[in-house]
Design a protein around this motif. Structure first.
Motif, PDB file in Angstrom:
ATOM      1  N   MET A 120     -19.023 -12.337  40.136  1.00 24.24           N
ATOM      2  CA  MET A 120     -19.389 -13.782  41.436  1.00 24.24           C
ATOM      3  C   MET A 120     -17.485 -12.486  42.185  1.00 24.24           C
ATOM      4  O   MET A 120     -18.755 -12.110  43.453  1.00 24.24           O
ATOM      5  N   ARG A 121     -16.981 -11.477  42.345  1.00 22.98           N
ATOM      6  CA  ARG A 121     -15.897 -10.575  43.299  1.00 22.98           C
ATOM      7  C   ARG A 121     -16.936  -9.162  43.301  1.00 22.98           C
ATOM      8  O   ARG A 121     -17.403  -8.800  44.643  1.00 22.98           O
ATOM      9  N   GLN A 122     -18.225  -9.032  42.340  1.00 28.03           N
ATOM     10  CA  GLN A 122     -19.198  -7.714  42.415  1.00 28.03           C
ATOM     11  C   GLN A 122     -19.968  -8.267  42.750  1.00 28.03           C
ATOM     12  O   GLN A 122     -20.346  -7.364  43.957  1.00 28.03           O
ATOM     13  N   VAL A 123     -20.828  -9.357  43.087  1.00 26.06           N
ATOM     14  CA  VAL A 123     -21.670  -9.487  43.577  1.00 26.06           C
ATOM     15  C   VAL A 123     -21.433  -9.845  45.348  1.00 26.06           C
ATOM     16  O   VAL A 123     -22.452 -10.259  45.794  1.00 26.06           O
ATOM     17  N   MET A 124     -20.479 -11.172  45.489  1.00 28.84           N
ATOM     18  CA  MET A 124     -20.435 -11.603  45.754  1.00 28.84           C
ATOM     19  C   MET A 124     -18.811 -11.538  46.913  1.00 28.84           C
ATOM     20  O   MET A 124     -18.731 -11.977  48.054  1.00 28.84           O
ATOM     21  N   GLY A 125     -17.517 -10.821  46.667  1.00 27.97           N
ATOM     22  CA  GLY A 125     -16.848 -10.156  47.052  1.00 27.97           C
ATOM     23  C   GLY A 125     -16.530 -10.118  48.162  1.00 27.97           C
ATOM     24  O   GLY A 125     -15.656 -10.364  49.612  1.00 27.97           O
ATOM     25  N   GLU A 126     -17.534  -8.735  48.951  1.00 36.01           N
ATOM     26  CA  GLU A 126     -18.096  -8.159  50.193  1.00 36.01           C
ATOM     27  C   GLU A 126     -18.106  -9.215  50.817  1.00 36.01           C
ATOM     28  O   GLU A 126     -19.421  -9.907  50.616  1.00 36.01           O
ATOM     29  N   GLU A 127     -17.815  -8.934  52.064  1.00 38.14           N
ATOM     30  CA  GLU A 127     -18.600  -9.926  53.092  1.00 38.14           C
ATOM     31  C   GLU A 127     -19.552  -9.477  53.932  1.00 38.14           C
ATOM     32  O   GLU A 127     -19.568  -9.273  55.267  1.00 38.14           O
ATOM     33  N   ALA A 157     -16.221 -23.863  44.146  1.00 35.97           N
ATOM     34  CA  ALA A 157     -15.950 -22.761  42.370  1.00 35.97           C
ATOM     35  C   ALA A 157     -16.945 -21.585  43.366  1.00 35.97           C
ATOM     36  O   ALA A 157     -16.000 -20.849  42.039  1.00 35.97           O
ATOM     37  N   LEU A 158     -17.543 -20.776  43.802  1.00 37.08           N
ATOM     38  CA  LEU A 158     -17.739 -19.286  44.684  1.00 37.08           C
ATOM     39  C   LEU A 158     -16.499 -19.264  44.537  1.00 37.08           C
ATOM     40  O   LEU A 158     -16.112 -18.049  44.512  1.00 37.08           O
ATOM     41  N   PHE A 159     -15.826 -19.968  45.665  1.00 35.46           N
ATOM     42  CA  PHE A 159     -14.759 -19.462  46.204  1.00 35.46           C
ATOM     43  C   PHE A 159     -13.662 -19.105  45.664  1.00 35.46           C
ATOM     44  O   PHE A 159     -13.132 -18.064  45.540  1.00 35.46           O
ATOM     45  N   ALA A 160     -13.639 -20.074  44.459  1.00 33.91           N
ATOM     46  CA  ALA A 160     -12.834 -19.521  43.697  1.00 33.91           C
ATOM     47  C   ALA A 160     -12.384 -19.152  42.212  1.00 33.91           C
ATOM     48  O   ALA A 160     -11.827 -17.586  42.273  1.00 33.91           O
ATOM     49  N   LYS A 161     -13.677 -18.299  42.702  1.00 30.51           N
ATOM     50  CA  LYS A 161     -14.569 -16.929  41.092  1.00 30.51           C
ATOM     51  C   LYS A 161     -13.998 -15.494  42.457  1.00 30.51           C
ATOM     52  O   LYS A 161     -14.115 -14.813  41.101  1.00 30.51           O
ATOM     53  N   GLY A 162     -13.855 -15.616  43.414  1.00 29.02           N
ATOM     54  CA  GLY A 162     -13.818 -14.524  43.999  1.00 29.02           C
ATOM     55  C   GLY A 162     -15.352 -14.557  45.047  1.00 29.02           C
ATOM     56  O   GLY A 162     -15.262 -13.254  46.266  1.00 29.02           O
ATOM     57  N   ALA A 163     -16.250 -14.765  45.550  1.00 31.61           N
ATOM     58  CA  ALA A 163     -16.611 -14.916  46.549  1.00 31.61           C
ATOM     59  C   ALA A 163     -16.216 -14.841  47.384  1.00 31.61           C
ATOM     60  O   ALA A 163     -14.553 -15.477  48.222  1.00 31.61           O
ATOM     61  N   GLY A 164     -16.235 -14.069  48.772  1.00 31.31           N
ATOM     62  CA  GLY A 164     -15.723 -13.838  49.955  1.00 31.31           C
ATOM     63  C   GLY A 164     -15.857 -15.557  50.883  1.00 31.31           C
ATOM     64  O   GLY A 164     -17.170 -16.084  50.549  1.00 31.31           O
TER      65      GLY A 164
END
Length: 405
Positions: free
Chosen positions: A45-52, A80-87
């Motif tokens: 998740m951080r790889q796909v949506m971690g950057e803003e 769920a997205l935010f907790a997994k590392g999404a920005g």
């Protein structure tokens, strides 16, 4: 007295009908959220949506669009997205897309309000995402991101899995994975069922007992307002929605009545966009992220929706596309229970939900869900009173016949 009892019955029918209309969207949203939590790793998740950046925000909006759902289910998926590392911005883009770029909502708006409002809904949804992005960038230091992520992570059980980035397809065939998904699905319902019960019950009561004239008095300036009057309408819309919580699907008939009785296009759009700035949503966000982040999200979305509604109103006016009152169909009654796609979707998701709840009950058990603390116990008691109110209201004609007989 008979008039009050008839209204009570109608309020119970309306509340139950609104929930029946939205149930499949609830279930779909919570199921998608459960899949994300169990199958998607934090690293992925951080790889796909971690950057803003634009790519992450576009992905968040796209994922929100394809998982279009009701407000509560969208809140769960966002957490769920935010907790997994999404920005924060991609997560909020998912939230806005999944509640505003909704095909079913567009259909309902077309039926009650006309094509101009449908265009306004979808253009406004995209504009909301853009303005939210700009507002978050401008106020980044006010957002307690790290604190909120820690709170969100507390809702992520250590046993949810999702650590294998390449084995999601294989994991789908694992009984252990589906046990985790069932546990997650039940937990999602457990966190919000009280707020949902109270919210829909209040919505039904307001829709029946509060006269339309009350809402009309809140919106000043009519359909050709000056700027300050229009600004007031776009602020009053979210305030009215905050205390009513009729929801994005249920407030469209009321929006049609308001527009037919003189509220401006921008005021109506603000009212429609306000499904994420209502009191139950504020409470759920506070549970997911803490009160500081919940209030921050509320203010960002409020400013964004007011600016979006003003932009749409003046943009449509410049293009001479503002609809007329005659174009809006009059809303008299709404039939909630009929043989249509809602029935079949609800049957499918009722069967799915029953299976997941049964699996969770057999394997781990299900707690009553009262929750610790005075507030949670109070809301639990209110939910029980709502069920009593609804049950008596639904059988009121039978009770009246028995008493009169």
């Amino acid at each position: 007295m008979n008039g009050f009892l008839e209204q009570w019955h109608q309020a119970a029918i309306t509340a139950t009908g609104l929930f029946w209309t939205a149930f499949w969207a609830f279930a779909l949203g919570y199921f998608v959220s459960s899949l994300i939590q169990v199958l998607v790793s934090a690293r992925r998740m951080r790889q796909v949506m971690g950057e803003e950046g634009p790519r992450s925000v576009a992905l968040g909006a796209f994922f929100g669009f394809i998982s279009s759902s009701c407000s509560f289910a969208a809140l769960s998926g966002t957490r769920a997205l935010f907790a997994k590392g999404a920005g924060l911005v991609p997560s909020l883009a998912f939230l806005l897309a999944s509640t505003n770029l909704v095909v079913e909502l567009g259909i309902i708006i077309a039926v009650f309000l006309g094509w101009q409002f449908v265009v306004g809904e979808y253009l406004g949804g995209l504009l909301l995402i853009l303005l939210m992005w700009l507002l978050v960038k401008a106020t980044r230091r006010l957002a307690p991101v790290y604190e909120a992520r820690e709170i969100a992570l507390q809702h992520e059980e250590n046993s949810t899995g999702g650590g294998n980035d390449s084995g999601a397809a294989v994991a789908m065939f694992s009984a252990h994975t589906w046990r985790q998904i069932a546990g997650r699905y039940v937990m999602e319902w457990g966190m919000v069922w009280k707020d949902v019960t109270v919210g829909f019950t209040v919505a039904g009561a307001i829709a029946v007992f509060v006269p339309v004239e009350f809402f009309e008095a809140l919106f000043i300036g009519g359909q050709q307002p000056q700027f300050l009057d229009l600004l007031a309408q776009t602020v009053v819309g979210p305030i009215a929605a905050f205390f009513t919580f009729i929801g994005s699907m249920g407030n469209i008939p009321l929006a049609a009545v308001l527009y037919g009785n003189g509220v401006a296009f921008g005021g109506i759009m603000a009212f429609i966009f306000s499904d994420l700035v209502v009191l139950p949503v504020l409470r759920v966000n506070a549970r997911y992220y803490g009160w500081r982040m919940s209030l921050y999200i509320l203010m960002v979305l409020l400013v964004a929706l007011v600016a979006t509604s003003l932009t749409l109103h003046y943009g449509f006016a410049a293009l001479d596309l503002l609809p007329t009152q005659d174009a809006v169909k009059q809303v008299v009654t709404r039939e909630y229970f009929r043989f249509d796609y809602t029935l079949w979707l609800n049957i499918v998701f009722l069967l799915m939900s029953g299976g997941l709840f049964a699996w969770k009950s057999v394997t781990d058990g299900i707690s009553p869900g009262m929750g610790p603390g005075l507030v949670e116990k109070t809301v639990f008691c209110l939910a029980m009173l709502c069920y009593l109110w609804l049950a008596l209201g639904l059988v009121m004609p039978v009770l009246q016949s028995s008493l009169n007989g």
